[in-house]
Design an enzyme around this catalytic site. Structure first.
Site, short mmCIF file in Angstrom:
data_model
loop_
_atom_site.label_atom_id
_atom_site.label_comp_id
_atom_site.label_asym_id
_atom_site.label_seq_id
_atom_site.Cartn_x
_atom_site.Cartn_y
_atom_site.Cartn_z
N PHE A 135 0.82 -1.34 0.12
CA PHE A 135 0.12 -0.07 0.01
C PHE A 135 0.62 1.27 -0.22
CE2 PHE A 135 -2.99 -2.92 1.91
CZ PHE A 135 -4.00 -2.66 1.21
N ASP A 136 0.33 2.17 -0.63
CA ASP A 136 0.84 3.60 -0.47
C ASP A 136 0.01 4.15 0.85
OD1 ASP A 136 1.76 6.20 -1.12
OD2 ASP A 136 -0.14 6.76 -1.78
N LYS A 137 0.84 5.16 1.23
CA LYS A 137 0.12 5.67 2.63
C LYS A 137 -0.80 6.54 2.41
CE LYS A 137 2.12 8.51 5.56
NZ LYS A 137 1.04 9.47 5.83
N THR A 138 -0.36 7.87 2.12
CA THR A 138 -1.19 9.16 1.88
C THR A 138 -2.25 8.73 0.53
OG1 THR A 138 0.75 10.21 2.30
CG2 THR A 138 -1.06 11.39 1.76
#
Lengths: 631, 73
Positions: free
Chosen positions: A308-311
């Site tokens: 996953f990417d965070k933001t």
């Protein structure tokens, strides 16, 4: 003439059914002549549409199942097997009728979607209201939508406000409030309210039209199993004709040869894999997940590692006010109101976040700051309604020689450790409040990741460009297996490559353009649709239309269910062919019973796939409380 | 180059796909044919100087599939 016959097929089927019943009754009453003539008429009535279809395909040099049946029926008539010929033609037509009915049901999800498409629009041209069809709405038109109507095109609201049901685009039927300047999408419904909007995207360019097109194309794109079966059927059908001819030449038994011809029809085998895919993809589309084809279903079901990417993916990507603490007896809303009015001066995103929060709380913000300046990178100074204000970070307070009391400082540090940015507000030169702002973790992240693990995900990794401190906090809150902070797009790609080399099958979920290379590298690329941005919708294998991680979890279990369903169908279809062929060789199966089993197997396969249209992840007994965690 | 989409009555036999794709792609001026089986649609790209959407529609109809609606863009 051909067309007339095809249109009458249902009626012809009914006739031949009635004639069969008459023949059956006359058999018991020993009216031999009546029985024979009823059977022959039934064969001809039901046989004509089949023979015509066979002839039409033959003209196109295509071998169809109709051809196998036609040859078999002619041969049966030739050897005087009228019962068999009548029953076979009737069953074939009746089977086709039932197939069409049930196929329609497996396709129902996408049909329901297309039926949501708006038909008419009210536009204002030259000051007059005109009702036009959706195709006639042009870019730049002013469109009027009243409560209970559908939004005909994509665009933004000029005046008015309304509660919308955006299920057509997001799959979520939770009402959404929209006001001036908000974007609205074609196909969504105004539940309550009145809006006037400008048309920005019309016709085939609307998000809704693109969703439909993507789903339609996805249902056609074939999985490897399907491609193999298609090739197989191409060879199989003519081969059956040749083999039954051989059977006749060797055994000189025409009866056996035609039974072979009928039972070897590849019906269930050909239709088994595609129906499962269509039903699965349709289910996803209705729940707001676009799965781009059967091969995506196949690959996704095998994924064991999620990145996953965070933001914007695990977090909402929009900073929000998480807490406001006041000191010296000031009221929270009073301070927020003054600060927000002061912050209208600022273009800074943290300042904008405070303004948004005040608007959300519907605080009156009619006045404007009387005198003010923006201290770049630190905050603002302003006089609001006669009150001198100073809002900003610790550095600003120090620069202005303001004393921050110990209890205030302790509180602010505590908030920062939780991942917030702390903003101080001072009135009359005295620090009176701390406003905490953070990018929050999505409410459904914890239950969604939990479900994904339950369905077989072994490893969840987060890659973010953000700093280590914030990243660690999100990773611990969500219980991730691994996280890497301060990553550039190229680092993300390298990381996914490494996972793949280690034998993992990886799905990568991200939002912005900076994640695009990683999304393309992963075995399955997942994009957050955010109401549909063109780039993400076109490059990803999977699009979550409502940005809900729960949709991701649903899609994963759906892909597993779809592959299971397809396998069941394949085993069943192959099994039936073997049973039938064995039955023929043992002499236990006749033409009519062979046809019955064949048609029943096709129906069973479709009915099995139909279960997928209603597939829903196991309802949880208890929703975990939606705690907002600062990141 | 234009794109035409024909909506047909519900297609039920997968062999229809080959029939329609085969016949249309042999026509002059037709660049690309795709039958969307589950949506019961035919999508074609053709050169409007050699062939007209109306002719394509007529060909599909002759194959035994009534065309319910046509969209050219």
């Amino acid at each position: 003439m051909f067309q007339w016959v095809h249109q009458q097929t249902n009626r012809l089927t009914l006739f031949s059914g009635i004639l069969l019943a008459i023949a059956f009754v006359s058999y018991f009453l020993h009216y031999h002549a009546l029985q024979q003539s009823a059977l022959i008429t039934a064969t001809i009535i039901a046989g004509v549409p089949i023979a015509l279809k066979a002839y039409q395909s033959l003209c196109m040099k295509a071998f169809s199942i109709d051809l196998l049946v036609t040859i078999a029926v002619i041969a049966a008539l030739f050897i005087g097997e009228y019962v068999e010929s009548a029953v076979v033609t009737f069953l074939f037509l009746f089977g086709a009728y039932l197939e069409a009915r049930t196929l329609k049901k497996t396709r129902s999800s996408i049909r329901e979607l297309t039926e949501m498409a708006p038909q008419e629009a009210i536009v204002k041209r030259n000051g007059k209201e005109l009702t036009v069809s959706v195709e006639e709405v042009e870019e730049g038109d002013r469109v009027i939508i009243r409560s209970g109507s559908k939004i005909p095109v994509d665009g933004s609201i000029l005046t008015g406000a309304a509660t919308l049901n955006e299920a057509a685009v997001t799959g979520e039927s939770v009402p959404v409030k929209k006001k001036q300047n908000d974007n609205v999408f074609s196909g969504t419904m105004v539940d309550n309210g009145y809006i006037e909007m400008t048309a920005e995207k019309v016709g085939e360019d609307t998000t809704f039209a693109k969703i439909i097109e993507l789903v339609e194309e996805a249902q056609e794109s074939k999985s490897k199993t399907q491609q193999f079966l298609d090739k197989f059927a191409n060879v199989y059908t003519p081969a059956v004709v040749v083999i039954s001819a051989l059977v006749f030449l060797i055994t000189r038994d025409l009866h056996l040869a035609i039974i072979f011809l009928v039972v070897a029809c590849p019906g269930a085998l050909v239709i088994g894999a595609p129906v499962s895919n269509v039903a699965g993809i349709g289910n996803g589309a209705k729940k707001g997940v676009l799965v781009k084809g059967g091969d995506v279903m196949d690959r996704f079901s095998k994924v064991d590692t999620l990145v996953f990417d965070k933001t914007g993916t695990l977090t909402k990507g929009k900073p929000e006010v998480t807490d406001i603490k006041t000191f010296q007896g000031y009221g929270v809303n009073d301070v927020l109101r003054l600060v927000a009015i002061g912050e209208t001066l600022s273009e800074h995103h943290l300042g904008q976040t405070i303004v948004t929060e005040a608007k959300k709380r519907e605080l009156p913000m009619d006045s404007s700051p009387e005198d003010g300046e923006v201290i770049k990178g630190n905050g603002i100074r302003a006089i609001v309604e006669g009150t001198p204000l100073l809002v900003g970070n610790k550095a600003l307070m120090k620069a202005e020689h303001l004393n921050i009391p110990n209890n205030v400082l302790e509180y602010a540090i505590m908030q920062e450790k939780k991942g917030n940015t702390a903003i101080y507000a001072a009135i009359h030169g005295e620090v009176v409040a701390v406003i905490s702002i953070a990018d929050q973790i999505r409410e459904d992240a914890i239950p969604a990741l939990h479900e994904l693990r339950q369905h077989g995900i072994q490893k969840i990794v987060m890659l973010t460009g953000d700093n280590r401190h914030t990243a660690e906090l999100v990773a611990t809150t969500l219980g991730l297996d691994e996280f890497h902070a301060e990553q550039l797009p190229a680092d993300k790609v390298a990381f996914i490559n490494k996972l793949q080399k280690d034998g993992h099958i990886v799905a990568m979920a991200g939002d912005g353009i900076n994640d695009a290379p990683a999304i393309a590298t992963a075995d399955i690329g997942v994009a957050m649709g955010e109401g549909g941005t063109d780039v993400s919708m076109e490059t990803a294998d999977l699009v979550l239309m409502a940005d809900k991680l729960m949709q991701f979890s649903h899609a994963y279990s759906l892909s597993k269910a779809t592959m299971r369903n397809m396998k069941q169908n394949m085993y069943f279809a192959v099994g039936i062919v073997f049973v039938l062929l064995l039955g023929v060789l043992m002499g236990g199966i006749h033409l009519a019973s062979g046809m019955l089993i064949h048609e029943a197997s096709v129906l069973l396969v479709i009915l099995n796939a139909m279960r997928l249209t209603r597939y829903h992840r196991q309802p949880k007994t208890q929703e975990p409380p939606a705690v907002l965690q600062p990141a | 180059m234009k794109t035409a989409k024909f909506q047909l009555e519900t297609l039920t036999c997968p062999s229809c796909i080959k029939k329609i794709e085969g016949t249309l792609s042999k026509m002059d001026g037709v660049e690309n044919v795709k039958v969307l089986f589950h949506a019961s649609k035919v999508k074609t790209q053709f050169d409007e100087s050699t062939v007209q959407a109306e002719e394509l529609k007529e060909t599909i109809r002759k194959l035994g599939y009534p065309v319910l609606s046509t969209k050219v863009s």
